[in-house]
Design a protein around this motif. Sequence first.
Motif, PDB file in Angstrom:
ATOM      1  N   HIS A  80    -106.732   2.592  17.186  1.00 36.21           N
ATOM      2  CA  HIS A  80    -105.836   1.436  17.269  1.00 36.21           C
ATOM      3  C   HIS A  80    -105.482   0.916  15.881  1.00 36.21           C
ATOM      4  CE1 HIS A  80    -108.115  -2.425  16.616  1.00 36.21           C
ATOM      5  NE2 HIS A  80    -106.921  -2.972  16.729  1.00 36.21           N
ATOM      6  N   TYR A  94    -102.787   3.313  14.548  1.00 37.08           N
ATOM      7  CA  TYR A  94    -101.468   3.066  15.154  1.00 37.08           C
ATOM      8  C   TYR A  94    -100.814   1.813  14.570  1.00 37.08           C
ATOM      9  CZ  TYR A  94    -102.428   6.687  18.623  1.00 37.08           C
ATOM     10  OH  TYR A  94    -102.696   7.884  19.239  1.00 37.08           O
ATOM     11  N   LEU A  97     -99.866   2.583  20.686  1.00 37.18           N
ATOM     12  CA  LEU A  97    -100.847   1.506  20.787  1.00 37.18           C
ATOM     13  C   LEU A  97    -100.801   0.863  22.166  1.00 37.18           C
ATOM     14  CD1 LEU A  97    -102.998  -0.160  19.411  1.00 37.18           C
ATOM     15  CD2 LEU A  97    -101.213  -1.608  18.448  1.00 37.18           C
ATOM     16  N   PHE A 137    -103.891   0.652  24.903  1.00 34.47           N
ATOM     17  CA  PHE A 137    -104.396  -0.694  25.182  1.00 34.47           C
ATOM     18  C   PHE A 137    -105.282  -0.763  26.439  1.00 34.47           C
ATOM     19  CE2 PHE A 137    -104.142  -5.101  26.583  1.00 34.47           C
ATOM     20  CZ  PHE A 137    -104.384  -5.790  25.412  1.00 34.47           C
ATOM     21  N   MET A 155    -108.699   0.647  25.750  1.00 36.27           N
ATOM     22  CA  MET A 155    -109.433  -0.245  24.854  1.00 36.27           C
ATOM     23  C   MET A 155    -110.032  -1.411  25.626  1.00 36.27           C
ATOM     24  SD  MET A 155    -106.922  -0.446  21.540  1.00 36.27           S
ATOM     25  CE  MET A 155    -107.912  -1.762  20.821  1.00 36.27           C
TER      26      MET A 155
END
Length: 402
Positions: free
Chosen positions: A194, A197, A206, A210, A213
Amino acid sequence: MRLRLLKAIAFILLASALLFLLWRGDGYLLIAYGTKTIEMTLWVAALALVVLYLAFWFARKVLIGSAEMVRRFREIFLFGSVERAQKRAATGMVDYLTGDWLEARKKLLRTLDKVEYPLANYIAAARSSFEMGDEAEADNILDKALSLAHSELPVALTRARLHVQAERYEEAINILKPIDIKMPRQAAVLDLMHHIYIAQKNWRALEDLFPAMRKAKVLSNTEFDALEQMLACEKMKTLSEQVKSLLVAERLPALQNLWRSYSRSLQKNPAVVAAYAEALATHYQDQEAEVLVRKALNNDWYAPLVNLYGRLQVKEIHSQIRTLESWLKEHGQDANVLLSLGRVMLRNQQWELARDYFQRSMNLQASVETTMEMARLMEKMGDHKKSSDLYQQGLLLAEQKK
């Protein structure tokens, strides 16, 4: 334990049998080899056998003890004892943490086979080599680290971080993607991806990353909210650039569709509102942007939105002035309100009032924007020297901010 017991029992039985045979008679033992013969009583043969066994046992102990002693002396005099090696490795880590790359690499490499868990030492030695500019040596050390069990993830992360440090983002991503497929939802991998990116401004990648993440809980809730806000703003900016190829009438629906796709919490976020309002103003939708910004500022005071409000060119300019003046009563020491009022007055050709507002804004906060606006106003009013001085002042402020 059982094997030792069985051996002891077998030895006792054998010794008992031998003693029994010896006790029953004085038999003898004859050994013939070629023309040579050896003759002795059984008692002498048994005694000779015991002596040979003891001699063999003693010689074996001496040889093993000598080899161990040689090994220990070799470690002490050539490489140091294990305890000394561990201390040297620890001081090498301290050198690494304090940035003494040469000493760190030297100490860590010399003690790799002496510490119980050498992987951290390999990684620190590789990073030290990289910091010294020796990337080939860093790769070589990391290749050796790969031979350790369960070391693929930390070694891959180290390689990727070194590429990121050298701003070789694609190489880092090429290392991390296979690891992410093989070992999904690794927080350290997702976190590094991340950051890459963001550095690449690859907002689409990204955005795809997401959800993973969030599942892996890579960031705190506050950090996730900030990242989601940034993604929403960047998506709006990207779309604003893309719709420039459309007809003016087609641009507003495209921007509105993206805005409606945002959650309610994002639509209330001042930074996201500012990004949307900026996009509207860019595509000649100042009237709609004015309503959006005014409502947002009535709920949550946000300096960039105040600044943007003064740049909106709406039809009801007197209504815009009244709104700004009402805000000035509540926020009289806000440089952005004064700047916006100066801009609106300048557009309304009330130059004296514009100069007064610009000057008051500059007195509260020196900014490039306000200085340049004042310079343009002085040029319109015919004071070219003052205008030139202000341009120079604005350029100086811009240089100081770099």
